[in-house]
Design an enzyme around this catalytic site. Structure first.
Site, PDB file in Angstrom:
ATOM      1  N   GLU A   1      10.894   7.799 -16.512  1.00  7.87           N
ATOM      2  CA  GLU A   1      11.518   7.883 -15.183  1.00  7.87           C
ATOM      3  C   GLU A   1      10.800   8.880 -14.284  1.00  7.87           C
ATOM      4  OE1 GLU A   1      13.317   5.615 -14.476  1.00  7.87           O
ATOM      5  OE2 GLU A   1      13.963   4.953 -16.445  1.00  7.87           O
TER       6      GLU A   1
ATOM      7  N   HIS B   1       9.176  -5.549 -15.866  1.00  7.99           N
ATOM      8  CA  HIS B   1       9.227  -4.924 -17.186  1.00  7.99           C
ATOM      9  C   HIS B   1       8.434  -5.736 -18.207  1.00  7.99           C
ATOM     10  CE1 HIS B   1      12.747  -3.271 -15.099  1.00  7.99           C
ATOM     11  NE2 HIS B   1      12.565  -2.195 -15.846  1.00  7.99           N
TER      12      HIS B   1
END
Length: 681
Positions: free
Chosen positions: A371, A458
């Site tokens: 992140e 992803h």
């Protein structure tokens, strides 16, 4: 495999796939050309245009030194714009700057036109110590000359279109976060006046929504859309007993890391807005290792942020996400049973849910690294979070998340090439993603193919993750820190790794000095080769390993043209390629061979052209059969074609006249077939 483990996992998987699909609605030439063209096989082995500087590394600048360089860049931005040949209405704004030991300065600029932001107009300028411009990397090569600056549609129409798009993505918002703003959209072909509308609210899994919709201000056509929230990976992981840097005031301790830019960790207490409450207590022992204590997730997130900060500082000399010494902040216990984690540019923060049943906070070490790395990407290349650039964005976070895990050397979570291996999001102990063979997760792709830009980011991250593993460790079976890996290659040829440390340096240098918002897989190959050339030299083992690792995931050719030696036939007759006209051909006559051509016939063109994406290149067999080598790509702005292409020509008779057929399919650039070669391995 992802959808069969648990009902909650199925929901999360389906929503990520859906979000990725929605984000690609309306994508035009920028991604469509790269997605459908074979562009990844067309990237040239470009070395830096200036002098190669083996061992060139970036200086560790203090915040004040960086600020001074940015001030200098902004002070000279008018002269820089003039030197680059930009129009009178174009202005540059320095966004970031890096400096090498040899004095080379890499300045990243945003661009405006008549005061309007130019989306897709970003560029990186490399300047030598003497002040000479050595290299310019642009997100678009097109001249910024919109046909009109007067909208033909009302902004309300653009807002309504954005709300419709957001509704399709699961948002319940009834109005935009702010009024649509006028911009110049330059990321896919001819720059045009457009509106950018941002719709907030929540996505249907509870993730905040920041859907950016670009609408043509003349026609009302939707040109592009992308999600501003970078969703990551999730579930829980505890790193054992660790040391945390906190702040004491009187008898109160807080999760405030004064040693790392005042990074703070907050408790949202299952809320979904605001900052939350700063973790504070009267003793300096945080959590009890279980979810019964809310501070346990806070300790994991705080430790993850500190370790990621230290990783970037020690490995690359980067001081925080913006490289300015200022910390972001973390929020834990987001929402109710929220199974995800995300980076948010607007709050400059990492946010973590508590997982299914609020039993597994998503605060593992590699999740934190993932992140926080989204923030680094946003403040460097700012890779568009859609299509191939979106896959590269996600892969960058996986790559550096892996780097963080190895860097930590934590015995409770040893380094590996598995993403989210501790979170058990599948319910069967398997990881979320695998870098050695991405397809093992059931959805990610091992290698590049023409449609990869149309899938969820992803999963389209797979080839870049696979490239990083191969570059680091090489192909084949091996055991690392007790984990077994067996990494395949798309061409069946082996790859020898150069070590993770060098692979990380190459990727970081490419991200910070070569990549732009529109970088696709072809351009990523070019950028990492340039980075490897600057760091280790263009004749180095490292440079060749980058070529081979990309070829192993079907992006470009091997070093030395692939499978080794063989018999070559070459034409050195120059043939001019007319601008945006009919095809031209060059011939080679093969004699003295028996039987059919091989399944790995090597075709090596040497073509000069100032916008290689304009070219369509075919190999024509003696019987007239055509084999496509390279498709048209409006986003491939690099010069020249010098790759080696591998063709399965086993159905063709070897002897006879073979032709290279080249057609220029767009205006303004011309070229020449200098030579080309056929190699029979």
């Amino acid at each position: 495999m992802l959808s069969s483990s648990s009902s909650h996992r199925r929901t999360s998987h389906i929503l990520r796939r859906r979000a990725g699909a929605v984000a690609l609605v309306g994508v035009t030439a920028l991604l469509a050309a790269a997605v459908q063209s074979g562009a990844a096989n067309a990237a040239p082995d470009q070395a830096p245009t200036g002098k190669v500087k083996p061992g060139a590394v970036t200086l560790k600048l203090t915040p004040s030194q960086r600020a001074e360089l940015i001030r200098d860049a902004n002070a000279a931005k008018a002269d820089t714009a003039k030197d680059l040949g930009l129009g009178a209405k174009e202005k540059l704004v320095a966004r970031d700057v890096l400096k090498d030991h040899d004095g080379t300065v890499h300045t990243r600029y945003e661009r405006t036109y008549d005061g309007l932001p130019v989306l897709g107009g970003d560029l990186v300028v490399d300047t030598s110590k003497s002040g000479k411009t050595e290299r310019v990397v642009k997100a678009t090569k097109a001249a910024i000359k919109p046909a009109s600056l007067k909208p033909q549609i009302a902004s309300a129409k653009a807002e309504q279109q954005a709300l419709t798009a957001a509704k399709s993505a699961g948002s319940k918002s009834t109005k935009a976060d702010r009024a649509p703003r006028k911009v110049i959209w330059a990321a896919d072909g001819k720059p045009t006046l457009a509106y950018e509308t941002v719709v907030g609210g929540l996505q249907d899994d509870g993730t905040p929504n920041q859907l950016h919709v670009i609408t043509d201000a003349a026609t009302g056509k939707k040109l592009y859309q992308y999600q501003g929230i970078k969703n990551g990976i999730g579930n829980t992981q505890y790193s054992g007993q660790v040391t945390l840097t906190t702040t004491q005031s009187g008898s109160t301790y807080t999760l405030n890391d004064g040693a790392r830019g005042a990074h703070k960790t907050y408790n949202l207490n299952h809320g979904s807005s605001g900052t939350g409450t700063l973790f504070s207590q009267t003793n300096d022992t945080w959590g009890n290792g279980t979810t019964s204590n809310a501070a346990t997730a806070g300790a994991d997130a705080h430790y993850g942020a500190a370790t990621t900060w230290d990783f970037y500082k020690t490995t690359f000399g980067r001081s925080g996400i913006k490289n300015n010494g200022v910390g972001a902040y973390s929020r834990v216990h987001y929402g109710n049973a929220y199974v995800n984690a995300f980076w948010d540019d607007s709050c400059f923060c990492m946010t973590y849910g508590d997982g299914s049943g609020n039993a597994d906070p998503l605060t593992s070490l590699d999740v934190a690294g993932h992140e926080m790395s989204h923030g680094v990407t946003s403040n460097t290349a700012n890779l568009n979070y859609s299509g191939e650039s979106g896959g590269l964005n996600e892969a960058t976070s996986d790559i550096f998340g892996t780097g963080v895990e190895f860097f930590a050397a934590n015995s409770s979570d040893v380094g590996d090439y598995l993403i989210g291996e501790k979170i058990d999001i599948n319910g069967d102990g398997t990881p979320l993603r695998y870098q050695d063979k991405p397809s093992k997760d059931g959805a990610s792709k091992d290698s590049w193919y023409s449609g990869i830009g149309s899938i969820d980011v992803h999963y389209s991250s797979g080839p870049a993750n696979h490239f990083f593993y191969l570059l680091s460790e090489g192909s084949g079976a091996k055991v690392i820190n007790g984990v077994s890996y067996n990494s395949p290659t798309s061409d069946g040829l082996p790859v020898t790794g150069i070590g993770r440390d060098k692979a990380l340096q190459i990727w970081y240098r490419a991200l910070t000095t070569k990549f732009t918002s529109t970088t696709n897989y072809a351009a990523a190959r070019t950028g990492t080769l340039a980075a490897a050339g600057e760091l280790y030299g263009t004749t180095s083992t490292e440079y060749k390993a980058v070529q081979d690792a990309w070829a192993a995931v079907a992006v470009g050719a091997r070093s030395g043209g692939g499978g080794g030696g063989g018999t070559s036939y070459e034409s050195t007759t120059k043939v001019s390629i007319p601008d945006n006209a009919g095809a031209v051909t060059s011939s080679i006559t093969v004699t003295g061979r028996t039987g059919n051509a091989p399944s790995n016939l090597q075709v090596t063109p040497n073509i000069t052209h100032t916008w290689r994406g304009d070219l369509v290149i075919d190999l024509v067999a003696p019987d007239g059969s055509t084999y496509r080598l390279k498709n048209f790509s409006s986003s491939d702005s690099a010069d020249n074609v010098t790759d080696t292409y591998t063709v399965n020509a086993s159905s063709e008779t070897a002897n006879g006249t073979w032709q290279l057929k080249v057609q220029d399919q767009a205006a303004q650039d011309v070229g020449t077939i200098n030579s080309w070669k056929l190699t029979f391995p």
